[in-house]
Design a protein around this motif. Structure first.
Motif, mmCIF file in Angstrom:
data_model
loop_
_atom_site.group_PDB
_atom_site.id
_atom_site.type_symbol
_atom_site.label_atom_id
_atom_site.label_comp_id
_atom_site.label_asym_id
_atom_site.label_seq_id
_atom_site.Cartn_x
_atom_site.Cartn_y
_atom_site.Cartn_z
ATOM 1 N N HIS A 1 0.824 -1.214 0.000
ATOM 2 C CA HIS A 1 0.000 0.000 0.000
ATOM 3 C C HIS A 1 0.861 1.269 0.000
ATOM 4 N N LEU A 2 1.859 1.272 -0.866
ATOM 5 C CA LEU A 2 2.767 2.405 -0.966
ATOM 6 C C LEU A 2 2.316 3.352 -2.078
ATOM 7 N N ILE B 1 8.476 6.414 -1.430
ATOM 8 C CA ILE B 1 9.667 5.727 -1.941
ATOM 9 C C ILE B 1 10.886 6.637 -1.902
ATOM 10 N N LYS B 2 11.925 6.144 -1.249
ATOM 11 C CA LYS B 2 13.199 6.860 -1.212
ATOM 12 C C LYS B 2 14.107 6.422 -2.359
ATOM 13 N N GLU B 3 14.236 5.106 -2.551
ATOM 14 C CA GLU B 3 15.129 4.595 -3.582
ATOM 15 C C GLU B 3 14.706 3.191 -3.984
ATOM 16 N N ILE B 4 14.920 2.883 -5.258
ATOM 17 C CA ILE B 4 14.728 1.525 -5.771
ATOM 18 C C ILE B 4 16.009 1.113 -6.470
ATOM 19 N N LYS B 5 16.595 0.008 -6.007
ATOM 20 C CA LYS B 5 17.759 -0.556 -6.677
ATOM 21 C C LYS B 5 17.329 -1.819 -7.416
ATOM 22 N N LYS C 1 14.798 8.170 -8.393
ATOM 23 C CA LYS C 1 14.695 7.184 -7.317
ATOM 24 C C LYS C 1 15.224 5.819 -7.756
ATOM 25 N N LEU C 2 15.294 5.577 -9.074
ATOM 26 C CA LEU C 2 15.718 4.267 -9.584
ATOM 27 C C LEU C 2 17.215 4.247 -9.829
ATOM 28 N N VAL C 3 17.868 3.176 -9.351
ATOM 29 C CA VAL C 3 19.296 2.958 -9.586
ATOM 30 C C VAL C 3 19.469 1.551 -10.144
ATOM 31 N N HIS D 1 16.746 -8.631 -9.351
ATOM 32 C CA HIS D 1 16.477 -8.479 -7.920
ATOM 33 C C HIS D 1 16.152 -7.013 -7.648
ATOM 34 N N ILE D 2 15.014 -6.778 -7.003
ATOM 35 C CA ILE D 2 14.538 -5.421 -6.727
ATOM 36 C C ILE D 2 14.611 -5.157 -5.219
ATOM 37 N N ILE D 3 15.180 -4.017 -4.844
ATOM 38 C CA ILE D 3 15.202 -3.567 -3.438
ATOM 39 C C ILE D 3 14.572 -2.183 -3.394
ATOM 40 N N LEU D 4 13.455 -2.061 -2.680
ATOM 41 C CA LEU D 4 12.763 -0.781 -2.538
ATOM 42 C C LEU D 4 12.883 -0.294 -1.106
ATOM 43 N N GLN D 5 13.388 0.906 -0.920
ATOM 44 C CA GLN D 5 13.520 1.522 0.407
ATOM 45 C C GLN D 5 12.583 2.709 0.517
ATOM 46 N N THR D 6 11.944 2.822 1.676
ATOM 47 C CA THR D 6 11.025 3.939 1.921
ATOM 48 C C THR D 6 11.680 4.985 2.817
ATOM 49 N N PHE D 7 11.077 6.157 2.861
ATOM 50 C CA PHE D 7 11.608 7.235 3.693
ATOM 51 C C PHE D 7 11.469 6.928 5.188
#
Length: 450
Positions: free
Chosen positions: A287-288, A293-297, A359-361, A377-383
């Motif tokens: 539910h984001l 979203i801070k960053e997505i690698k 935000k995407l790297v 492989h996806i890594i999503l970081q939130t604030f």
């Protein structure tokens, strides 16, 4: 000296022509024919497709052939060009992932162009598709290096020549002439892809036109080279250097590649799909919204970087944007969807998407295969400090992660729906009829119902 790969292709044509397709193969060929016709109908409404059709009127005025999306008719060569272009111009057409070949764009566009004059039934078309996909995908799978020539055009044209062999009733000499004349017109490079140019689907259109031209020439007894696969300047020595011809010949006898095709859930380059679906899945499940979203690698194979790792720009064309992972990921973060309306002039000029795209790297996952699209492989970081991870071994639409029947109906419905204010049930009914088309119907009759 006999060209063993050409011999294997002719053997494949004869084998499939003389047999009844099994249920699984029939179902697969039918669903990807339906998918191709639907995305071709959607592509008809692209402004650049209208420009192409207008240009094509200068190439002849006879009313030989069907165009997807309209009752208008054109010469067979022009219709093949326009149909194939429409199928690929939105980057929405199916593909064989491991082969890196959009196997149906040249093939379906060409089949539609000769549907009337050859009196093709759906059964005829399905057999042609089975052969064409086996050859086009087989050529891609035999490759050992990354793309330099645009494989959907080169392998696609050779596959389509083989497909036509199932119904054009040429003797062996004329059939070899036909394939040789198609080969002699092969063209299309990856430069258009690198630049995100509309020349990419134009290469698909030109390939389809070349098949019709070669067929007409060979029927008149005009010859072509015969050793076009293994000759000194044949396919395996020029277009796919160091390819494994032996595996191509062997697997052409044993594999059914139409069972291995992937649907595209989004009208973008396939190399973007795993990241896009990964972002959507994580955001929906947790539910984001984009502001969380801070960053997505994304750890990806080298082919992903090569195909869609390009900078977002202020003056992007839609063709460029469909191949720009930063623009596409920003759209997905903001809207949780990507459809044919995502490439409007307003979106392409929206500076806020450039901010979101940061935000995407992308990072390398050390995979060495130059033609692999997975794993990722996806890594999503939130604030607020949360971290969500997702491994993707099969992209949505792949046979190991397929679109179900309802998803296929939804995609076709959306492609056919030209007026969002119309009753959707009308388009759902059309989509169902298309996906469940009867094998004894004429292909032209099916096209007329779109």
């Amino acid at each position: 000296m006999e060209d063993k790969a050409v011999t294997a292709i002719i053997d494949k044509i004869n084998t499939v022509s003389e047999k009844t397709l099994d249920q699984a193969t029939t179902k697969a060929a039918k669903k990807f024919l339906a998918d191709s016709l639907a995305v071709g109908f959607s592509g008809y409404h692209e402004p650049v497709a209208a420009q192409l059709r207008q240009t094509a009127k200068q190439w002849g005025t006879s009313k030989q052939a069907c165009l997807i999306g309209t009752q208008e008719r054109q010469p067979s060569t022009s219709a093949a060009f326009c149909n194939a272009f429409q199928i690929h111009c939105q980057e929405f057409d199916c593909l064989h992932e491991a082969a890196t070949v959009h196997v149906m764009a040249v093939l379906a566009g060409s089949l539609v162009a000769v549907a009337d004059r050859e009196k093709l039934t759906i059964e005829d078309a399905l057999k042609a598709i089975v052969v064409g996909v086996d050859v086009a995908a087989g050529l891609g799978l035999a490759a050992k290096k990354g793309l330099t020539f645009f494989r959907p055009a080169t392998a696609g044209a050779m596959g389509t020549a083989a497909a036509f062999g199932t119904f054009v009733k040429l003797d062996e000499v004329k059939l070899k002439n036909f394939m040789g004349l198609v080969y002699s017109q092969l063209a299309g490079t990856m430069q258009a892809h690198i630049e995100g140019s509309v020349a990419l689907p134009l290469q698909i259109g030109a390939a389809a036109r070349s098949v019709i031209t070669a067929l007409d020439l060979s029927r008149e007894g005009i010859g072509g080279p015969h050793n076009v696969m293994t000759g000194p300047y044949g396919y395996f020595n020029l277009f796919e250097q160091d390819a494994n011809c032996e595996s191509f010949v062997t697997e052409l006898k044993t594999k059914s590649r139409v069972l291995e095709l992937s649907h595209k859930p989004f009208p973008t380059g396939r190399a973007a799909h795993a990241i896009l679906d990964g972002i959507r899945s994580i955001m929906r499940e947790n539910h984001l919204v984009v502001d969380d979203i801070k960053e997505i690698k994304a750890a990806v194979p080298p082919l992903i970087r090569r195909l869609v790792d390009r900078p977002i720009k202020n003056d992007m064309s839609a063709s460029y944007a469909r191949l720009c992972i930063y623009y596409l990921s920003a759209l997905m973060m903001r809207d949780l969807r990507i459809d044919r309306n995502s490439f409007s002039p307003a979106n392409l000029k929206d500076n806020s998407l450039q901010i979101i795209s940061r935000k995407l790297v992308l990072i390398d996952n050390d995979l060495k295969d130059p033609n692999a699209l997975s794993p990722q492989h996806i890594i999503l970081q939130t604030f607020n400090g949360q971290t969500f991870e997702l491994d993707i071994h099969a992209t949505l639409g792949h046979p190991d992660n397929p679109l179900n029947y309802d998803d296929q109906i939804e995609k076709i419905t959306n492609c056919l729906q030209t007026d969002t204010h119309d009753e959707s049930k009308t388009y759902i009914s059309k989509a169902t009829d298309l996906l469940d088309m009867k094998e004894d119907k004429l292909l032209e009759e099916v096209i007329a119902t779109l």
